[in-house]
Design a protein around this motif. Structure first.
Motif, PDB file in Angstrom:
ATOM      1  N   LYS A 104     -14.108 -15.541 -14.654  1.00  0.00           N
ATOM      2  CA  LYS A 104     -12.693 -15.687 -14.964  1.00  0.00           C
ATOM      3  C   LYS A 104     -12.123 -14.373 -15.494  1.00  0.00           C
ATOM      4  N   GLN A 105     -12.878 -13.667 -16.354  1.00  0.00           N
ATOM      5  CA  GLN A 105     -12.411 -12.396 -16.888  1.00  0.00           C
ATOM      6  C   GLN A 105     -12.255 -11.362 -15.782  1.00  0.00           C
ATOM      7  N   VAL A 106     -13.191 -11.336 -14.846  1.00  0.00           N
ATOM      8  CA  VAL A 106     -13.112 -10.400 -13.725  1.00  0.00           C
ATOM      9  C   VAL A 106     -11.885 -10.712 -12.885  1.00  0.00           C
ATOM     10  N   ASP A 107     -11.646 -12.001 -12.593  1.00  0.00           N
ATOM     11  CA  ASP A 107     -10.483 -12.412 -11.811  1.00  0.00           C
ATOM     12  C   ASP A 107      -9.185 -12.024 -12.505  1.00  0.00           C
ATOM     13  N   GLU A 108      -9.125 -12.235 -13.815  1.00  0.00           N
ATOM     14  CA  GLU A 108      -7.917 -11.891 -14.565  1.00  0.00           C
ATOM     15  C   GLU A 108      -7.693 -10.385 -14.554  1.00  0.00           C
ATOM     16  N   ALA A 165      -4.500  -8.549 -12.851  1.00  0.00           N
ATOM     17  CA  ALA A 165      -3.658  -7.634 -13.630  1.00  0.00           C
ATOM     18  C   ALA A 165      -3.523  -6.297 -12.904  1.00  0.00           C
ATOM     19  N   LYS A 166      -4.618  -5.811 -12.311  1.00  0.00           N
ATOM     20  CA  LYS A 166      -4.563  -4.556 -11.569  1.00  0.00           C
ATOM     21  C   LYS A 166      -3.671  -4.687 -10.341  1.00  0.00           C
ATOM     22  N   GLN A 167      -3.771  -5.798  -9.636  1.00  0.00           N
ATOM     23  CA  GLN A 167      -2.931  -6.018  -8.453  1.00  0.00           C
ATOM     24  C   GLN A 167      -1.464  -6.124  -8.842  1.00  0.00           C
ATOM     25  N   ALA A 190       1.487  -3.626  -7.622  1.00  0.00           N
ATOM     26  CA  ALA A 190       2.704  -4.138  -6.989  1.00  0.00           C
ATOM     27  C   ALA A 190       3.939  -3.659  -7.744  1.00  0.00           C
ATOM     28  N   GLU A 191       3.865  -3.633  -9.053  1.00  0.00           N
ATOM     29  CA  GLU A 191       4.986  -3.159  -9.889  1.00  0.00           C
ATOM     30  C   GLU A 191       5.275  -1.682  -9.605  1.00  0.00           C
ATOM     31  N   ARG A 192       4.232  -0.870  -9.493  1.00  0.00           N
ATOM     32  CA  ARG A 192       4.418   0.553  -9.188  1.00  0.00           C
ATOM     33  C   ARG A 192       5.030   0.745  -7.805  1.00  0.00           C
ATOM     34  N   LYS A 193       4.579  -0.025  -6.826  1.00  0.00           N
ATOM     35  CA  LYS A 193       5.111   0.085  -5.465  1.00  0.00           C
ATOM     36  C   LYS A 193       6.586  -0.309  -5.451  1.00  0.00           C
ATOM     37  N   ALA A 194       6.930  -1.399  -6.140  1.00  0.00           N
ATOM     38  CA  ALA A 194       8.332  -1.834  -6.212  1.00  0.00           C
ATOM     39  C   ALA A 194       9.192  -0.770  -6.887  1.00  0.00           C
ATOM     40  N   TRP A 221      22.464   4.529   7.780  1.00  0.00           N
ATOM     41  CA  TRP A 221      21.514   3.446   7.591  1.00  0.00           C
ATOM     42  C   TRP A 221      20.086   3.956   7.633  1.00  0.00           C
ATOM     43  N   GLY A 222      19.202   3.152   7.121  1.00  0.00           N
ATOM     44  CA  GLY A 222      17.788   3.476   7.095  1.00  0.00           C
ATOM     45  C   GLY A 222      17.007   2.235   6.735  1.00  0.00           C
ATOM     46  N   ASP A 223      15.702   2.355   6.730  1.00  0.00           N
ATOM     47  CA  ASP A 223      14.894   1.215   6.346  1.00  0.00           C
ATOM     48  C   ASP A 223      13.616   1.673   5.666  1.00  0.00           C
ATOM     49  N   LEU A 224      13.026   0.767   4.935  1.00  0.00           N
ATOM     50  CA  LEU A 224      11.764   0.965   4.245  1.00  0.00           C
ATOM     51  C   LEU A 224      10.904  -0.259   4.521  1.00  0.00           C
ATOM     52  N   VAL A 225       9.592  -0.093   4.442  1.00  0.00           N
ATOM     53  CA  VAL A 225       8.693  -1.234   4.605  1.00  0.00           C
ATOM     54  C   VAL A 225       7.913  -1.417   3.314  1.00  0.00           C
ATOM     55  N   ALA A 226       7.921  -2.639   2.819  1.00  0.00           N
ATOM     56  CA  ALA A 226       7.169  -3.001   1.623  1.00  0.00           C
ATOM     57  C   ALA A 226       5.946  -3.815   2.059  1.00  0.00           C
ATOM     58  N   PRO A 227       4.857  -3.739   1.323  1.00  0.00           N
ATOM     59  CA  PRO A 227       3.648  -4.468   1.724  1.00  0.00           C
ATOM     60  C   PRO A 227       3.774  -5.990   1.660  1.00  0.00           C
ATOM     61  N   THR A 228       4.697  -6.486   0.836  1.00  0.00           N
ATOM     62  CA  THR A 228       4.927  -7.930   0.757  1.00  0.00           C
ATOM     63  C   THR A 228       6.422  -8.204   0.590  1.00  0.00           C
ATOM     64  N   PHE A 229       6.814  -9.418   0.928  1.00  0.00           N
ATOM     65  CA  PHE A 229       8.207  -9.825   0.758  1.00  0.00           C
ATOM     66  C   PHE A 229       8.584  -9.811  -0.725  1.00  0.00           C
ATOM     67  N   ALA A 230       7.669 -10.252  -1.588  1.00  0.00           N
ATOM     68  CA  ALA A 230       7.947 -10.292  -3.032  1.00  0.00           C
ATOM     69  C   ALA A 230       8.209  -8.890  -3.586  1.00  0.00           C
ATOM     70  N   ILE A 231       7.429  -7.912  -3.137  1.00  0.00           N
ATOM     71  CA  ILE A 231       7.626  -6.537  -3.603  1.00  0.00           C
ATOM     72  C   ILE A 231       8.970  -6.009  -3.105  1.00  0.00           C
ATOM     73  N   ALA A 232       9.328  -6.325  -1.871  1.00  0.00           N
ATOM     74  CA  ALA A 232      10.621  -5.891  -1.327  1.00  0.00           C
ATOM     75  C   ALA A 232      11.769  -6.477  -2.147  1.00  0.00           C
ATOM     76  N   GLU A 233      11.690  -7.765  -2.447  1.00  0.00           N
ATOM     77  CA  GLU A 233      12.737  -8.402  -3.249  1.00  0.00           C
ATOM     78  C   GLU A 233      12.824  -7.785  -4.636  1.00  0.00           C
ATOM     79  N   GLN A 234      11.674  -7.494  -5.214  1.00  0.00           N
ATOM     80  CA  GLN A 234      11.647  -6.880  -6.543  1.00  0.00           C
ATOM     81  C   GLN A 234      12.280  -5.484  -6.492  1.00  0.00           C
ATOM     82  N   ALA A 235      12.009  -4.742  -5.436  1.00  0.00           N
ATOM     83  CA  ALA A 235      12.550  -3.382  -5.303  1.00  0.00           C
ATOM     84  C   ALA A 235      14.067  -3.384  -5.188  1.00  0.00           C
ATOM     85  N   VAL A 236      14.619  -4.262  -4.347  1.00  0.00           N
ATOM     86  CA  VAL A 236      16.080  -4.272  -4.197  1.00  0.00           C
ATOM     87  C   VAL A 236      16.748  -4.751  -5.482  1.00  0.00           C
TER      88      VAL A 236
END
Length: 119
Positions: A5-9, A13-15, A19-23, A63-78
């Motif tokens: 459980k500690q390893v999973d947590e 946290a690292k993931q 994701a926060e840094r990418k956003a 216009w332009g575009d960017l690609v985010a690794p996940t939809f959640a990260i894209a939403e967080q970025a905008v």
């Protein structure tokens, strides 16, 4: 069990931090685009395993575009960038895009007499 459980947590946290840094990086790019184009609006579209595409339209029609690794990260970025986000790329929003000769030759190609692109 407790060790697992500690390893999973720790992994979660690292993931989450990654994701926060990418956003944050995407939000910085979105903000730079907005600054260069007199503001910006966007639309986020799911593109499958590749993640999500953030389409940006500037106040000047650029216009332009960017690609985010996940939809959640894209939403967080905008959200971090503070731009208006549209549900779909259609109607009045799509009408704000200004295209030039480059786009016409790349998109329309030989159908409208543009240069042939390599196949």
């Amino acid at each position: 069990m407790a060790d697992t459980k500690q390893v999973d947590e720790g992994t979660d946290a690292k993931q989450a931090a990654k994701a926060e840094r990418k956003a944050a990086r995407l939000a910085k790019e979105i903000s730079a685009f907005a600054k260069a184009h007199g503001g910006a609006e966007g639309q986020v579209a799911y593109i499958g395993e590749r993640g999500a595409r953030i389409v940006l339209v500037g106040g000047d029609g650029g216009w332009g575009d960017l690609v985010a690794p996940t939809f959640a990260i894209a939403e967080q970025a905008v959200q971090k960038a503070g731009i208006t986000v549209h549900e779909a790329f259609d109607g009045e929003f799509a009408g704000k895009v200004k295209t030039g000769p480059y786009e016409w030759t790349r998109m329309a190609g030989i159908q409208v007499g543009g240069k042939r692109t390599a196949r």
